[in-house]
Design a protein around this motif. Structure first.
Motif, PDB file in Angstrom:
ATOM      1  N   ALA A 284      -5.294 -42.573  74.929  1.00  0.00           N
ATOM      2  CA  ALA A 284      -4.821 -41.197  74.674  1.00  0.00           C
ATOM      3  C   ALA A 284      -3.309 -41.168  74.476  1.00  0.00           C
ATOM      4  CB  ALA A 284      -5.216 -40.293  75.827  1.00  0.00           C
ATOM      5  N   LYS A 285      -2.872 -40.334  73.510  1.00  0.00           N
ATOM      6  CA  LYS A 285      -1.445 -40.148  73.205  1.00  0.00           C
ATOM      7  C   LYS A 285      -0.992 -38.714  73.487  1.00  0.00           C
ATOM      8  CE  LYS A 285      -1.276 -44.306  71.255  1.00  0.00           C
ATOM      9  NZ  LYS A 285      -0.642 -45.430  71.966  1.00  0.00           N
ATOM     10  N   ARG A 286      -1.966 -37.784  73.494  1.00  0.00           N
ATOM     11  CA  ARG A 286      -1.657 -36.363  73.734  1.00  0.00           C
ATOM     12  C   ARG A 286      -2.502 -35.879  74.916  1.00  0.00           C
ATOM     13  NH1 ARG A 286      -1.357 -32.351  69.081  1.00  0.00           N
ATOM     14  NH2 ARG A 286       0.845 -32.178  69.619  1.00  0.00           N
TER      15      ARG A 286
ATOM     16  N   GLY B 291      -3.577 -36.044  67.216  1.00  0.00           N
ATOM     17  CA  GLY B 291      -3.596 -37.418  67.729  1.00  0.00           C
ATOM     18  C   GLY B 291      -4.595 -37.546  68.864  1.00  0.00           C
ATOM     19  N   LYS B 292      -4.859 -38.766  69.289  1.00  0.00           N
ATOM     20  CA  LYS B 292      -5.860 -39.021  70.331  1.00  0.00           C
ATOM     21  C   LYS B 292      -5.508 -38.239  71.600  1.00  0.00           C
ATOM     22  CE  LYS B 292      -9.508 -40.969  72.046  1.00  0.00           C
ATOM     23  NZ  LYS B 292     -10.838 -40.534  71.624  1.00  0.00           N
ATOM     24  N   THR B 293      -6.401 -37.327  71.976  1.00  0.00           N
ATOM     25  CA  THR B 293      -6.114 -36.365  73.052  1.00  0.00           C
ATOM     26  C   THR B 293      -7.083 -36.523  74.211  1.00  0.00           C
ATOM     27  OG1 THR B 293      -5.227 -34.775  71.461  1.00  0.00           O
ATOM     28  CG2 THR B 293      -5.954 -33.888  73.581  1.00  0.00           C
ATOM     29  N   ALA B 294      -6.584 -36.286  75.438  1.00  0.00           N
ATOM     30  CA  ALA B 294      -7.419 -36.234  76.640  1.00  0.00           C
ATOM     31  C   ALA B 294      -7.052 -34.976  77.424  1.00  0.00           C
ATOM     32  CB  ALA B 294      -7.208 -37.470  77.495  1.00  0.00           C
TER      33      ALA B 294
ATOM     34  N   ASP C 163       7.283 -33.964  75.057  1.00  0.00           N
ATOM     35  CA  ASP C 163       6.863 -32.628  75.508  1.00  0.00           C
ATOM     36  C   ASP C 163       5.898 -31.985  74.515  1.00  0.00           C
ATOM     37  OD1 ASP C 163       7.898 -32.181  78.019  1.00  0.00           O
ATOM     38  OD2 ASP C 163       9.865 -31.572  77.273  1.00  0.00           O
ATOM     39  N   SER C 164       6.123 -32.227  73.230  1.00  0.00           N
ATOM     40  CA  SER C 164       5.277 -31.623  72.191  1.00  0.00           C
ATOM     41  C   SER C 164       3.856 -32.190  72.208  1.00  0.00           C
ATOM     42  CB  SER C 164       5.897 -31.833  70.804  1.00  0.00           C
ATOM     43  OG  SER C 164       6.089 -33.227  70.552  1.00  0.00           O
ATOM     44  N   ASP C 165       3.679 -33.307  72.910  1.00  0.00           N
ATOM     45  CA  ASP C 165       2.349 -33.920  73.024  1.00  0.00           C
ATOM     46  C   ASP C 165       1.666 -33.571  74.352  1.00  0.00           C
ATOM     47  OD1 ASP C 165       2.227 -35.175  70.521  1.00  0.00           O
ATOM     48  OD2 ASP C 165       3.481 -36.834  71.229  1.00  0.00           O
ATOM     49  N   ILE C 166       2.248 -32.609  75.065  1.00  0.00           N
ATOM     50  CA  ILE C 166       1.664 -32.141  76.336  1.00  0.00           C
ATOM     51  C   ILE C 166       1.458 -30.630  76.258  1.00  0.00           C
ATOM     52  CG2 ILE C 166       1.918 -31.999  78.840  1.00  0.00           C
ATOM     53  CD1 ILE C 166       3.912 -34.372  78.631  1.00  0.00           C
TER      54      ILE C 166
ATOM     55  N   THR D  19     -16.306 -38.721  73.373  1.00  0.00           N
ATOM     56  CA  THR D  19     -15.795 -39.670  72.375  1.00  0.00           C
ATOM     57  C   THR D  19     -14.687 -39.038  71.536  1.00  0.00           C
ATOM     58  OG1 THR D  19     -17.675 -38.987  71.011  1.00  0.00           O
ATOM     59  CG2 THR D  19     -17.868 -41.091  72.177  1.00  0.00           C
ATOM     60  N   ASP D  20     -14.676 -37.693  71.443  1.00  0.00           N
ATOM     61  CA  ASP D  20     -13.628 -36.990  70.699  1.00  0.00           C
ATOM     62  C   ASP D  20     -12.428 -36.710  71.602  1.00  0.00           C
ATOM     63  OD1 ASP D  20     -15.455 -36.825  68.548  1.00  0.00           O
ATOM     64  OD2 ASP D  20     -16.338 -35.010  69.419  1.00  0.00           O
ATOM     65  N   VAL D  21     -12.671 -35.956  72.681  1.00  0.00           N
ATOM     66  CA  VAL D  21     -11.615 -35.573  73.625  1.00  0.00           C
ATOM     67  C   VAL D  21     -12.165 -35.736  75.047  1.00  0.00           C
ATOM     68  CG1 VAL D  21     -10.072 -33.738  74.414  1.00  0.00           C
ATOM     69  CG2 VAL D  21     -10.654 -33.906  71.981  1.00  0.00           C
ATOM     70  N   PRO D  22     -11.906 -36.866  75.683  1.00  0.00           N
ATOM     71  CA  PRO D  22     -12.408 -37.042  77.047  1.00  0.00           C
ATOM     72  C   PRO D  22     -11.716 -36.100  78.024  1.00  0.00           C
ATOM     73  CG  PRO D  22     -10.955 -38.853  76.453  1.00  0.00           C
ATOM     74  CD  PRO D  22     -11.139 -38.034  75.207  1.00  0.00           C
TER      75      PRO D  22
END
Length: 417
Positions: free
Chosen positions: A167-169, A227-230, A198-201, A255-258
């Motif tokens: 995860a990146k976001r 981007g890959k999000t959790a 911060d923009s990814d949180i 598989t999309d957003v854990p």
């Protein structure tokens, strides 16, 4: 009727009353009262009722083996009804009026914060069995749930790893009170230390009892396109039911957003269709699914107790992490009382240092000699179709708690506590 007869009758009545009062006092002296302070109604009842029941089971187990100091434990149960000021009122009742030697209770941090002044003022003991935000270390409290470094931080590290999806976001989604806000303050600082912008949180809060997650889940879906999000969920209580239902409705798969949850376990998943939730995660220090002889015996004991006591849906009861923490805490307190040869608060506090219990997690849990927290293993589990968890990652050994997070400024000098 003569005056003599009346006086004789009055004297006999007074003697009977005095005898009854003496007998009651003698009976009370033959037991050690312990308080159970959990919400049995309101938004938190979904999580806390089972803690009351497992506490009663543990007390019955100890009594069957002879009690403590040769006395039976007598449970005094109250219902603070998910009402935070009422927690303080009920805590005072237990300690000052009912004269309990110890209290096992609270779930939310706001309820714990509410009762702290009472336990400090009256110099009594609270055993708190749920994971929390840390930033606290009280003489009158023993914390048998996880500190952030025993749950939140390892969970996010896992999500960032290759095994956890890279995860990146991150969406920090919680109920609006002290535990989620402080935990997310720690996680935001941790993520920044790992180079997350911060923009990814995204940080979102809802009130207790919130039921409409349609817009929030839609926004999570939109955010995940960047981007890959959790999602890190610190939603508490019965709001978890509509949140997970909306995840299923929106087709938001693991598989999309854990989603990794810190307050959802086997108990909260009872009654939910878990098929759309396959692969979503929870981070705890115990799962019912772990295989070892102590856990097998614990589950068997709990299921038998539920049937014998005719608990609601007794045939489908489950165990979970805060139940294990309750069970361990009561046994540790009993051991400390035996060691101290007294229920005196200060003597029991001294005797608690280094107490250990072979726990259902499969690990021997030890009370730290100085910081009133347990050394605990960390486990991450994936939700299965049957509402249980498949453990996908765990530590090899128990981890010492950090009550004061190193990711919060000002805590630099507190890391040895």
């Amino acid at each position: 009727m003569s005056r003599r007869i009346i006086l004789k009758a009055a004297a006999a009545g007074a003697l009977a009353l005095a005898t009854s009062t003496y007998m009651q006092a003698a009976l009370a002296a033959d037991t050690i009262k312990v308080g159970i302070l959990h919400s049995l109604s309101g938004t938190m009842a979904i999580s806390e009722t089972s803690l009351k029941d497992v506490a009663l089971m543990t007390i019955a187990e100890i009594n069957a083996k002879g009690g403590v100091l040769g006395k039976k434990l007598e449970a005094v149960v109250v219902d603070p009804a998910s009402n935070w000021p009422l927690f303080a009122e009920k805590a005072r009742q237990l300690v000052a009026q009912d004269k309990v030697a110890v209290v096992f209770g609270c779930w939310t941090s706001v309820s714990r914060k509410s009762v702290l002044p009472v336990f400090k003022e009256l110099n009594s003991l609270l055993f708190y069995p749920v994971q929390y935000e840390g930033e606290e270390l009280e003489k009158n409290v023993f914390y048998t749930g996880a500190a952030p470094n025993q749950q939140a931080i390892p969970a996010v590290e896992y999500l960032m790893s290759t095994d956890g999806g890279g995860a990146k976001r991150f969406v920090l989604l919680g109920t609006d009170y002290v535990y989620p806000r402080t935990t997310n303050k720690i996680l935001r600082a941790f993520l920044k230390s790992k180079g997350v912008k911060d923009s990814d949180i995204s940080e979102v809060y809802t009130p207790f009892g919130h039921a409409d997650y349609q817009t929030i889940v839609a926004n999570i879906k939109k955010f995940s396109t960047g981007g890959k999000t959790a999602v890190i969920s610190t939603i508490n209580g019965d709001s978890n039911v509509p949140f997970y239902k909306e995840l299923g409705n929106a087709g938001l798969k693991a598989t999309d957003v854990p989603v990794v949850a810190f307050s959802v376990g086997e108990e909260e998943l009872r009654g939910i269709d878990t098929k759309p939730l396959l692969g979503h995660l929870a981070a705890w220090n115990y799962f019912e699914s772990v295989k070892n002889p102590v856990n097998t015996a614990f589950i068997k004991q709990w299921k038998a107790y539920a049937v014998a006591q005719k608990l609601p849906n007794a045939g489908s009861v489950v165990t979970n992490d805060p139940m294990e923490a309750t069970y361990v805490g009561i046994h540790m307190w009993a051991q400390a009382v035996e060691k101290a040869k007294s229920t005196d608060t200060d003597k029991v506090i001294a005797a608690m240092a280094g107490q250990s219990v072979k726990a259902p997690s499969g690990f021997t849990l030890t009370m730290d000699a100085t910081n009133h927290h347990l050394h605990k293993p960390v486990m991450i589990g994936e939700i299965k179709a049957d509402g249980q968890f498949n453990v996908v990652w765990k530590t090899k050994e128990p981890i010492r708690a950090q009550p004061w997070s190193p990711y919060i400024k000002g805590n630099e000098g507190k890391q040895k506590l």
